[in-house]
Design a protein around this motif. Structure first.
Motif, PDB file in Angstrom:
ATOM      1  N   SER A  74     -11.972   0.788  -5.321  1.00  0.00           N
ATOM      2  CA  SER A  74     -10.852   0.467  -4.432  1.00  0.00           C
ATOM      3  C   SER A  74     -11.153   0.888  -2.999  1.00  0.00           C
ATOM      4  CB  SER A  74      -9.576   1.156  -4.931  1.00  0.00           C
ATOM      5  OG  SER A  74      -9.166   0.604  -6.165  1.00  0.00           O
ATOM      6  N   TYR A  75     -11.852   2.015  -2.837  1.00  0.00           N
ATOM      7  CA  TYR A  75     -12.216   2.457  -1.484  1.00  0.00           C
ATOM      8  C   TYR A  75     -13.143   1.443  -0.816  1.00  0.00           C
ATOM      9  CZ  TYR A  75     -10.018   7.050  -1.224  1.00  0.00           C
ATOM     10  OH  TYR A  75      -9.103   8.065  -1.126  1.00  0.00           O
ATOM     11  N   ILE A  76     -14.029   0.850  -1.594  1.00  0.00           N
ATOM     12  CA  ILE A  76     -14.919  -0.167  -1.032  1.00  0.00           C
ATOM     13  C   ILE A  76     -14.093  -1.326  -0.471  1.00  0.00           C
ATOM     14  CG2 ILE A  76     -16.639  -1.936  -1.614  1.00  0.00           C
ATOM     15  CD1 ILE A  76     -17.797   0.062  -3.657  1.00  0.00           C
ATOM     16  N   GLU A  77     -13.118  -1.774  -1.263  1.00  0.00           N
ATOM     17  CA  GLU A  77     -12.249  -2.881  -0.804  1.00  0.00           C
ATOM     18  C   GLU A  77     -11.445  -2.475   0.423  1.00  0.00           C
ATOM     19  OE1 GLU A  77     -10.079  -5.332  -3.673  1.00  0.00           O
ATOM     20  OE2 GLU A  77     -10.959  -4.083  -5.234  1.00  0.00           O
ATOM     21  N   ALA A  78     -10.928  -1.242   0.412  1.00  0.00           N
ATOM     22  CA  ALA A  78     -10.091  -0.780   1.521  1.00  0.00           C
ATOM     23  C   ALA A  78     -10.887  -0.706   2.823  1.00  0.00           C
ATOM     24  CB  ALA A  78      -9.489   0.586   1.179  1.00  0.00           C
ATOM     25  N   PHE A  79     -12.076  -0.124   2.765  1.00  0.00           N
ATOM     26  CA  PHE A  79     -12.877   0.011   3.990  1.00  0.00           C
ATOM     27  C   PHE A  79     -13.378  -1.349   4.469  1.00  0.00           C
ATOM     28  CE2 PHE A  79     -13.393   4.515   2.591  1.00  0.00           C
ATOM     29  CZ  PHE A  79     -12.856   5.095   3.722  1.00  0.00           C
ATOM     30  N   ARG A  80     -13.646  -2.259   3.529  1.00  0.00           N
ATOM     31  CA  ARG A  80     -14.039  -3.613   3.935  1.00  0.00           C
ATOM     32  C   ARG A  80     -12.881  -4.289   4.675  1.00  0.00           C
ATOM     33  NH1 ARG A  80     -15.476  -5.700  -0.727  1.00  0.00           N
ATOM     34  NH2 ARG A  80     -17.704  -5.318  -0.445  1.00  0.00           N
ATOM     35  N   HIS A  81     -11.646  -4.113   4.176  1.00  0.00           N
ATOM     36  CA  HIS A  81     -10.472  -4.699   4.819  1.00  0.00           C
ATOM     37  C   HIS A  81     -10.283  -4.106   6.220  1.00  0.00           C
ATOM     38  CE1 HIS A  81      -6.478  -6.646   4.739  1.00  0.00           C
ATOM     39  NE2 HIS A  81      -6.094  -5.617   5.462  1.00  0.00           N
ATOM     40  N   ILE A  82     -10.463  -2.786   6.339  1.00  0.00           N
ATOM     41  CA  ILE A  82     -10.323  -2.132   7.646  1.00  0.00           C
ATOM     42  C   ILE A  82     -11.317  -2.721   8.642  1.00  0.00           C
ATOM     43  CG2 ILE A  82     -10.724   0.049   8.860  1.00  0.00           C
ATOM     44  CD1 ILE A  82      -9.590   1.469   6.366  1.00  0.00           C
ATOM     45  N   GLU A  83     -12.548  -2.866   8.208  1.00  0.00           N
ATOM     46  CA  GLU A  83     -13.607  -3.371   9.091  1.00  0.00           C
ATOM     47  C   GLU A  83     -13.363  -4.834   9.480  1.00  0.00           C
ATOM     48  OE1 GLU A  83     -18.073  -4.196   8.004  1.00  0.00           O
ATOM     49  OE2 GLU A  83     -17.820  -2.044   8.397  1.00  0.00           O
ATOM     50  N   GLU A  84     -12.964  -5.658   8.505  1.00  0.00           N
ATOM     51  CA  GLU A  84     -12.804  -7.084   8.765  1.00  0.00           C
ATOM     52  C   GLU A  84     -11.593  -7.404   9.635  1.00  0.00           C
ATOM     53  OE1 GLU A  84     -12.648  -8.818   4.908  1.00  0.00           O
ATOM     54  OE2 GLU A  84     -14.830  -8.742   4.595  1.00  0.00           O
ATOM     55  N   HIS A  85     -10.610  -6.486   9.692  1.00  0.00           N
ATOM     56  CA  HIS A  85      -9.389  -6.754  10.443  1.00  0.00           C
ATOM     57  C   HIS A  85      -9.302  -5.962  11.747  1.00  0.00           C
ATOM     58  CE1 HIS A  85      -8.303  -8.510   6.573  1.00  0.00           C
ATOM     59  NE2 HIS A  85      -7.356  -9.172   7.212  1.00  0.00           N
ATOM     60  N   GLY A  86     -10.415  -5.449  12.200  1.00  0.00           N
ATOM     61  CA  GLY A  86     -10.466  -4.833  13.520  1.00  0.00           C
ATOM     62  C   GLY A  86      -9.826  -3.465  13.616  1.00  0.00           C
ATOM     63  N   TYR A  87      -9.874  -2.690  12.533  1.00  0.00           N
ATOM     64  CA  TYR A  87      -9.350  -1.328  12.555  1.00  0.00           C
ATOM     65  C   TYR A  87     -10.491  -0.322  12.441  1.00  0.00           C
ATOM     66  CZ  TYR A  87      -4.736  -3.381  11.674  1.00  0.00           C
ATOM     67  OH  TYR A  87      -3.570  -4.112  11.769  1.00  0.00           O
ATOM     68  N   LYS A  88     -10.152   0.920  12.709  1.00  0.00           N
ATOM     69  CA  LYS A  88     -11.117   2.000  12.587  1.00  0.00           C
ATOM     70  C   LYS A  88     -10.440   3.181  11.897  1.00  0.00           C
ATOM     71  CE  LYS A  88     -14.324   4.845  15.296  1.00  0.00           C
ATOM     72  NZ  LYS A  88     -14.833   5.134  16.658  1.00  0.00           N
ATOM     73  N   VAL A  89     -11.155   3.852  11.032  1.00  0.00           N
ATOM     74  CA  VAL A  89     -10.607   5.012  10.331  1.00  0.00           C
ATOM     75  C   VAL A  89     -10.281   6.097  11.349  1.00  0.00           C
ATOM     76  CG1 VAL A  89     -11.055   6.822   8.627  1.00  0.00           C
ATOM     77  CG2 VAL A  89     -11.864   4.483   8.228  1.00  0.00           C
ATOM     78  N   ALA A  90      -9.064   6.677  11.239  1.00  0.00           N
ATOM     79  CA  ALA A  90      -8.604   7.642  12.244  1.00  0.00           C
ATOM     80  C   ALA A  90      -8.152   8.959  11.622  1.00  0.00           C
ATOM     81  CB  ALA A  90      -7.461   7.032  13.044  1.00  0.00           C
ATOM     82  N   GLY A  91      -8.588   9.235  10.425  1.00  0.00           N
ATOM     83  CA  GLY A  91      -8.186  10.479   9.774  1.00  0.00           C
ATOM     84  C   GLY A  91      -8.693  10.536   8.349  1.00  0.00           C
ATOM     85  N   GLN A  92      -8.355  11.623   7.687  1.00  0.00           N
ATOM     86  CA  GLN A  92      -8.839  11.841   6.335  1.00  0.00           C
ATOM     87  C   GLN A  92      -8.032  11.022   5.328  1.00  0.00           C
ATOM     88  OE1 GLN A  92      -8.945  16.014   5.392  1.00  0.00           O
ATOM     89  NE2 GLN A  92     -10.780  15.787   4.138  1.00  0.00           N
ATOM     90  N   PRO A  93      -8.677  10.222   4.488  1.00  0.00           N
ATOM     91  CA  PRO A  93      -7.945   9.437   3.483  1.00  0.00           C
ATOM     92  C   PRO A  93      -7.236  10.344   2.483  1.00  0.00           C
ATOM     93  CG  PRO A  93     -10.192   8.619   3.768  1.00  0.00           C
ATOM     94  CD  PRO A  93     -10.109   9.936   4.470  1.00  0.00           C
ATOM     95  N   ARG A  94      -6.165   9.817   1.930  1.00  0.00           N
ATOM     96  CA  ARG A  94      -5.451  10.498   0.853  1.00  0.00           C
ATOM     97  C   ARG A  94      -5.126   9.501  -0.243  1.00  0.00           C
ATOM     98  NH1 ARG A  94       0.410  11.621   3.859  1.00  0.00           N
ATOM     99  NH2 ARG A  94      -0.908  12.407   5.550  1.00  0.00           N
ATOM    100  N   THR A  95      -4.928   9.999  -1.426  1.00  0.00           N
ATOM    101  CA  THR A  95      -4.573   9.152  -2.570  1.00  0.00           C
ATOM    102  C   THR A  95      -3.244   9.620  -3.122  1.00  0.00           C
ATOM    103  OG1 THR A  95      -6.930   8.903  -3.114  1.00  0.00           O
ATOM    104  CG2 THR A  95      -5.323   8.242  -4.785  1.00  0.00           C
ATOM    105  N   ALA A  96      -2.227   8.760  -3.054  1.00  0.00           N
ATOM    106  CA  ALA A  96      -0.897   9.092  -3.558  1.00  0.00           C
ATOM    107  C   ALA A  96      -0.764   8.603  -5.001  1.00  0.00           C
ATOM    108  CB  ALA A  96       0.177   8.448  -2.688  1.00  0.00           C
ATOM    109  N   TYR A  97      -0.029   9.385  -5.806  1.00  0.00           N
ATOM    110  CA  TYR A  97       0.086   9.088  -7.234  1.00  0.00           C
ATOM    111  C   TYR A  97       1.520   8.705  -7.576  1.00  0.00           C
ATOM    112  CZ  TYR A  97      -4.398  11.405  -7.101  1.00  0.00           C
ATOM    113  OH  TYR A  97      -5.686  11.744  -6.788  1.00  0.00           O
ATOM    114  N   VAL A  98       1.671   7.528  -8.200  1.00  0.00           N
ATOM    115  CA  VAL A  98       2.981   7.020  -8.583  1.00  0.00           C
ATOM    116  C   VAL A  98       3.191   7.171 -10.085  1.00  0.00           C
ATOM    117  CG1 VAL A  98       4.523   5.024  -8.550  1.00  0.00           C
ATOM    118  CG2 VAL A  98       2.911   5.391  -6.657  1.00  0.00           C
ATOM    119  N   ASP A  99       2.270   6.607 -10.862  1.00  0.00           N
ATOM    120  CA  ASP A  99       2.295   6.749 -12.322  1.00  0.00           C
ATOM    121  C   ASP A  99       0.965   7.340 -12.760  1.00  0.00           C
ATOM    122  OD1 ASP A  99       4.854   5.508 -12.793  1.00  0.00           O
ATOM    123  OD2 ASP A  99       3.903   3.597 -12.327  1.00  0.00           O
TER     124      ASP A  99
END
Length: 276
Positions: A229-254
């Motif tokens: 999922s991180y691979i997909e997320a970082f690819r989306h960030i790169e393709e849409h003109g964004y840049k990582v601006a902090g430490q990633p977090r993973t939130a838990y729902v179920d």
């Protein structure tokens, strides 16, 4: 001498719409003894007086009086609460009403949050507010150890410390390893709390700063597949003109706490970003 109609317990139960079990319970509590008990058969018989007494019990119960309070009234020779007792019951009812209103508001928030998650697209851009969290950092042997750590260590300690978590609840992890490693994972678990508290050696209290913009992505399944999922997320960030601006977090729902099937575990990857 006037004749008194006697009713067997089953008939009395049917007429008054009260189960036999309840009648026996009231008898044990000293609230409603039968008028007569046949010494040979053990049959219990009730009269019109018991009907009236039971009607009073049911009315008082409907108004929120406990069986103990009703019994005390009967022992005092009164079937009607005095003004002070009624005023106290009104105050207690108002307190319960406030609690119910708050519960309803939180349930509505929880429901709306679940609806939002259910309709959430794979990728969304959201802001994350500043929050107070209960934090626990530990080096765990692998990602599979995360669930047991939360259930067996963090949750009991938060309960012991009296931490109150707002509904629908928000918890996440932050990884502190400098590079990926499948073992010896340095992970910090954070769970939002309503107010600051005195921490312990296991759980600390800290404030997490607001994130103006974060890419959020759903992840279904076991935690060892986060990398996909991180691979997909970082690819989306790169393709849409964004840049990582902090430490990633993973939130838990179920997770393991409410779903046995790991395929149904839902997590939300949240990566702070900014526009390039």
């Amino acid at each position: 001498m006037s004749y008194k109609q006697l009713f067997k317990i089953g008939e009395f139960s049917r007429l008054m719409h009260v189960t036999v079990k309840t009648l026996r319970h009231y008898e044990q509590k000293g609230l409603l003894a039968p008028a007569e008990v046949d010494e040979w058969t053990g049959y219990r018989y009730y009269t019109l007086d018991q009907m009236q007494r039971l009607g009073t019990i049911l009315d008082l119960k409907a108004l929120g009086f406990s069986l103990e309070e009703i019994r005390d009234l009967f022992e005092l020779g009164s079937h009607v609460p005095n003004v002070d007792l009624l005023s106290a019951k009104i105050r207690d009812t108002e307190r319960q009403l406030r609690l119910l209103v708050r519960r309803r508001e939180r349930l509505l928030q929880w429901r709306d949050s679940r609806k939002k998650l259910d309709t959430m697209e794979q990728f969304t851009i959201q802001s994350l507010p500043e929050i107070i969290v209960a934090s626990h950092r530990e080096i765990i042997p692998n990602y599979e150890a995360l669930g047991p750590m939360l259930v067996n260590k963090v949750a009991p300690e938060m309960q012991r410390l009296g931490c109150k978590c707002p509904l629908p609840g928000y918890c996440f992890t932050i990884e502190h390893n400098k590079e990926y490693t499948p073992t010896d994972v340095d992970i910090e678990y954070c769970e939002q709390v309503e107010e600051a508290f005195e921490g312990s050696t296991v759980v600390q209290c800290k404030t997490i700063s607001a994130v103006p913009m974060a890419l959020c992505m759903k992840h279904y399944g076991a935690y060892e597949r986060f990398y996909a999922s991180y691979i997909e997320a970082f690819r989306h960030i790169e393709e849409h003109g964004y840049k990582v601006a902090g430490q990633p977090r993973t939130a838990y729902v179920d997770g393991i706490w409410n779903q046995e099937d790991s395929a149904k575990w839902l997590s939300i990857i949240q990566i702070p970003i900014r526009k390039v």
